[in-house]
Write an enzyme that holds these catalytic residues in place. Structure first.
Site, PDB file in Angstrom:
ATOM      1  N   ARG A 292       0.832  -1.201   0.000  1.00  0.00           N
ATOM      2  CA  ARG A 292       0.000   0.000   0.000  1.00  0.00           C
ATOM      3  C   ARG A 292       0.862   1.245   0.000  1.00  0.00           C
ATOM      4  O   ARG A 292       1.783   1.376   0.807  1.00  0.00           O
ATOM      5  CB  ARG A 292      -0.924   0.004   1.227  1.00  0.00           C
ATOM      6  CG  ARG A 292      -1.829  -1.211   1.221  1.00  0.00           C
ATOM      7  CD  ARG A 292      -2.908  -1.151   2.269  1.00  0.00           C
ATOM      8  NE  ARG A 292      -3.704  -2.385   2.208  1.00  0.00           N
ATOM      9  CZ  ARG A 292      -4.712  -2.670   3.011  1.00  0.00           C
ATOM     10  NH1 ARG A 292      -5.074  -1.805   3.953  1.00  0.00           N
ATOM     11  NH2 ARG A 292      -5.377  -3.787   2.881  1.00  0.00           N
ATOM     12  N   ARG A 307       1.405   1.427  10.444  1.00  0.00           N
ATOM     13  CA  ARG A 307       1.054   1.739   9.040  1.00  0.00           C
ATOM     14  C   ARG A 307       2.301   1.644   8.186  1.00  0.00           C
ATOM     15  O   ARG A 307       3.167   2.521   8.218  1.00  0.00           O
ATOM     16  CB  ARG A 307       0.454   3.147   8.960  1.00  0.00           C
ATOM     17  CG  ARG A 307      -0.174   3.491   7.619  1.00  0.00           C
ATOM     18  CD  ARG A 307      -0.774   4.891   7.618  1.00  0.00           C
ATOM     19  NE  ARG A 307      -1.864   5.029   8.561  1.00  0.00           N
ATOM     20  CZ  ARG A 307      -3.129   4.664   8.327  1.00  0.00           C
ATOM     21  NH1 ARG A 307      -3.447   4.184   7.150  1.00  0.00           N
ATOM     22  NH2 ARG A 307      -4.053   4.809   9.253  1.00  0.00           N
ATOM     23  N   GLU A 394      -7.271  -0.551  14.819  1.00  0.00           N
ATOM     24  CA  GLU A 394      -7.907  -1.444  13.863  1.00  0.00           C
ATOM     25  C   GLU A 394      -6.932  -2.527  13.390  1.00  0.00           C
ATOM     26  O   GLU A 394      -5.838  -2.232  12.914  1.00  0.00           O
ATOM     27  CB  GLU A 394      -8.392  -0.632  12.662  1.00  0.00           C
ATOM     28  CG  GLU A 394      -9.067  -1.490  11.605  1.00  0.00           C
ATOM     29  CD  GLU A 394      -9.308  -0.710  10.320  1.00  0.00           C
ATOM     30  OE1 GLU A 394      -9.528   0.517  10.388  1.00  0.00           O
ATOM     31  OE2 GLU A 394      -9.251  -1.336   9.248  1.00  0.00           O
ATOM     32  N   SER A 397     -10.980  -6.114   9.368  1.00  0.00           N
ATOM     33  CA  SER A 397     -12.096  -5.427   8.732  1.00  0.00           C
ATOM     34  C   SER A 397     -12.921  -6.436   7.954  1.00  0.00           C
ATOM     35  O   SER A 397     -12.393  -7.184   7.137  1.00  0.00           O
ATOM     36  CB  SER A 397     -11.541  -4.352   7.793  1.00  0.00           C
ATOM     37  OG  SER A 397     -12.585  -3.561   7.319  1.00  0.00           O
ATOM     38  N   ARG A 435       1.093  -5.652  11.952  1.00  0.00           N
ATOM     39  CA  ARG A 435       0.258  -4.809  12.806  1.00  0.00           C
ATOM     40  C   ARG A 435      -0.234  -5.573  14.038  1.00  0.00           C
ATOM     41  O   ARG A 435      -0.248  -5.037  15.143  1.00  0.00           O
ATOM     42  CB  ARG A 435      -0.938  -4.245  12.032  1.00  0.00           C
ATOM     43  CG  ARG A 435      -1.702  -3.214  12.849  1.00  0.00           C
ATOM     44  CD  ARG A 435      -2.878  -2.633  12.103  1.00  0.00           C
ATOM     45  NE  ARG A 435      -2.510  -1.545  11.204  1.00  0.00           N
ATOM     46  CZ  ARG A 435      -3.401  -0.752  10.615  1.00  0.00           C
ATOM     47  NH1 ARG A 435      -4.696  -0.925  10.834  1.00  0.00           N
ATOM     48  NH2 ARG A 435      -2.996   0.202   9.801  1.00  0.00           N
TER      49      ARG A 435
END
Length: 468
Positions: A292, A307, A394, A397, A435
């Site tokens: 990403r 991130r 988070e 998802s 993460r």
RNA sequence: GGUGGGGUGGCGGAGCGGUUGAACGCGCCGGUCUUGAAAACCGGUAUACCCUUCGGGGUAUCGCGGGUUCGAAUCCCGCCCCCACCGCCA
């Protein structure tokens, strides 16, 4: 993409849907272009039918006349040529007319298609309205008996916690400096037990969904064509988020893109297929690297493992029949899988119902799962359980997409009456690492600076019980 | 990277520029025969969109895009992809 028949019936559903999601798209223009296109297509088809009809009638006549022409001479010859010309006049006229319609269609269609792809799926009726993650709604929490996130870390464990940044530095689990030296910001090396822990979580997650929930494991391409990105709904809206490999500039046929999630690979698998209804639901899982660009996130979560540009993720998808109840059932099931996974890891988590503004274009509904990260600085303005440090972050998802994604992918099955129906799809993270290492390291840290390896991960770490 | 060969329906495989959405075979579905099955035989078997008085009618699709032609799976141009062998290689 959306069903154009529904758009024609009730464009307001899509106007309101886009508005609720905060996505700026000209629905009225799409309705208008769609109308124009349909009218032009109908006109073209009528003319084309006439042309074909004429062709069949005139063709043999021309053939015969051309045969006569060979043996004819003088004035007879001229007469035959005139006849041929006369016969050719009408179809030639039609041809010009059709070409004119074609030109207009060629102008309209790219715009029509572009807008069609851009109209988001309206949020489901039970998704709460909101503009940003701040409007998301907590659904429920879970925590192990040995740690209650409503109390401070000190109250829970009797000492002041380190952040994961401090832990990975002190235990030499991550090398950010050299990662950045080699690959730029948001890059890192996991090393030693850091790398092992990372692999252990991924393997546990994959084994769990495969062995206990019957998902089929796949190792899939992470470098894909544009069609896969468009088909899964990540393009055009998320184009900036993807790394673009410009193979065409080197003379190759197609550019390629690095996937931001294994969802792209798993969903692309059956694109353009008519699936056997008896094979549904399809349940797939993959462990894949995700890339990403994090465009637009400059300055956000810059430190640590939260991130990053490249990470690994176990992703699960379900492709099922076009039935809302079934879709909802699988959504709950997948969420349940993640919950029990986190419970085995004994990580406190909470379920968050994303509001309309946080859904993204393709989702009808999305539920995030957030793990408690004792070292995380609470976002400004948010009010976690108490005034201590630490916050929810988070980690998962779970999306419900109805047929929006499968329509783009052209993925269908045949129902009992024999007609084709577009499938429904769902996807959910099982574990994204590094993460997920943040809550693991921070939650399992000990007063002496070491980290206890969660019991379920030990078999994947050669029985090791502690790091440091 | 080099050289050669190809892209046609679920698969294999035909296809003088004119009722070719496409022969034939396989597969699949239905039927006949059979105690049952197999075999044999008969019939049916693409997708999308548009129109419909719900009987049906129309258009598009033979890798993709453009062109020639009254008419293209068939001719021309460009592109993409695949396969085989050689070279390199985890």
């Amino acid at each position: 993409m959306i069903d154009l028949k529904l758009l024609r019936q009730d464009p307001d559903v899509f106007r309101r849907g886009a508005l609720a999601k905060g996505i700026d798209v000209d629905v009225d223009r799409l309705v208008n272009l769609d109308e124009q296109r349909r009218a032009l297509t109908a006109e073209r088809e009528t003319k084309r039918a006439e042309q074909k009809r004429l062709s069949k009638e005139i063709g043999p006549q021309i053939g015969t006349l051309q045969g006569q022409l060979k043996s004819a001479q003088g004035p007879q010859r001229d007469a035959i040529q005139k006849k041929i010309q006369a016969l050719q006049e009408k179809p030639a006229e039609l041809k010009t007319e059709i070409q004119s319609v074609d030109r207009t269609l060629a102008e309209i269609e790219p715009q029509w298609k572009e807008l069609w792809l851009a109209v988001p799926q309206p949020p489901d009726r039970d998704v709460p309205a909101g503009d940003s993650p701040a409007d998301n709604v907590e659904l429920r929490r879970w925590h192990p008996s040995w740690f209650d996130p409503d109390k401070s870390f000190v109250d829970n464990k009797g000492f002041v916690p380190k952040t994961h940044l401090e832990l990975v530095r002190d235990l030499n689990l991550v090398d950010f400096e050299r990662g950045v030296k080699m690959a730029g910001t948001r890059s890192y090396f996991l090393r030693g037990d850091g790398a092992r822990l990372h692999q252990a979580v991924l393997r546990l997650a994959l084994d769990y969904v495969v062995n206990e929930h019957g998902f089929t494991a796949l190792s899939a391409p992470v470098i894909v064509r544009e069609e896969a990105m468009v088909g899964t709904g990540f393009f055009p809206a998320g184009r900036d988020q993807a790394y673009h490999i410009e193979e065409s500039k080197r003379g190759a046929g197609h550019d390629l893109f690095l996937v931001g999630t294994g969802e792209v690979s798993l969903m692309g698998l059956h694109g353009d297929e008519i699936l056997d209804a008896d094979s549904l639901p399809l349940k797939y899982a993959t462990v894949s690297t995700c890339f990403r660009r994090e465009a637009g996130a400059a300055g956000k979560d810059t430190a640590g493992l939260f991130r990053v540009h490249q990470f690994d993720k176990v992703e699960q998808v379900v492709i099922c029949k076009a039935d809302e109840a079934e879709s909802r059932h699988w959504h709950q099931t997948m969420i349940g899988i993640v919950e029990s996974f986190l419970q085995r890891l004994e990580l406190p988590y909470r379920l968050v119902q994303c509001c309309t503004g946080d859904l993204g274009p393709k989702n009808a509904d999305m539920i995030d799962i957030e793990c408690w990260m004792p070292g995380r600085t609470p976002a400004p303005g948010s009010a976690p359980g108490s005034a201590q440090a630490g916050d929810w972050g988070e980690t998962h998802s779970a999306s419900r997409l109805y047929d929006y994604q499968c329509r783009r992918l052209n993925m269908r099955y045949r129902d009992s009456s024999g007609s084709t129906v577009i499938c429904h799809s769902l996807n959910n993270t099982v574990a994204a690492s590094p993460r997920i290492l943040i809550p693991i390291l921070e939650m399992y840290q000990n007063k002496d600076g070491s980290v206890t390896v969660p019991e379920v991960l030990r078999p994947y770490m050669n029985g090791q019980e502690r790091i440091g």
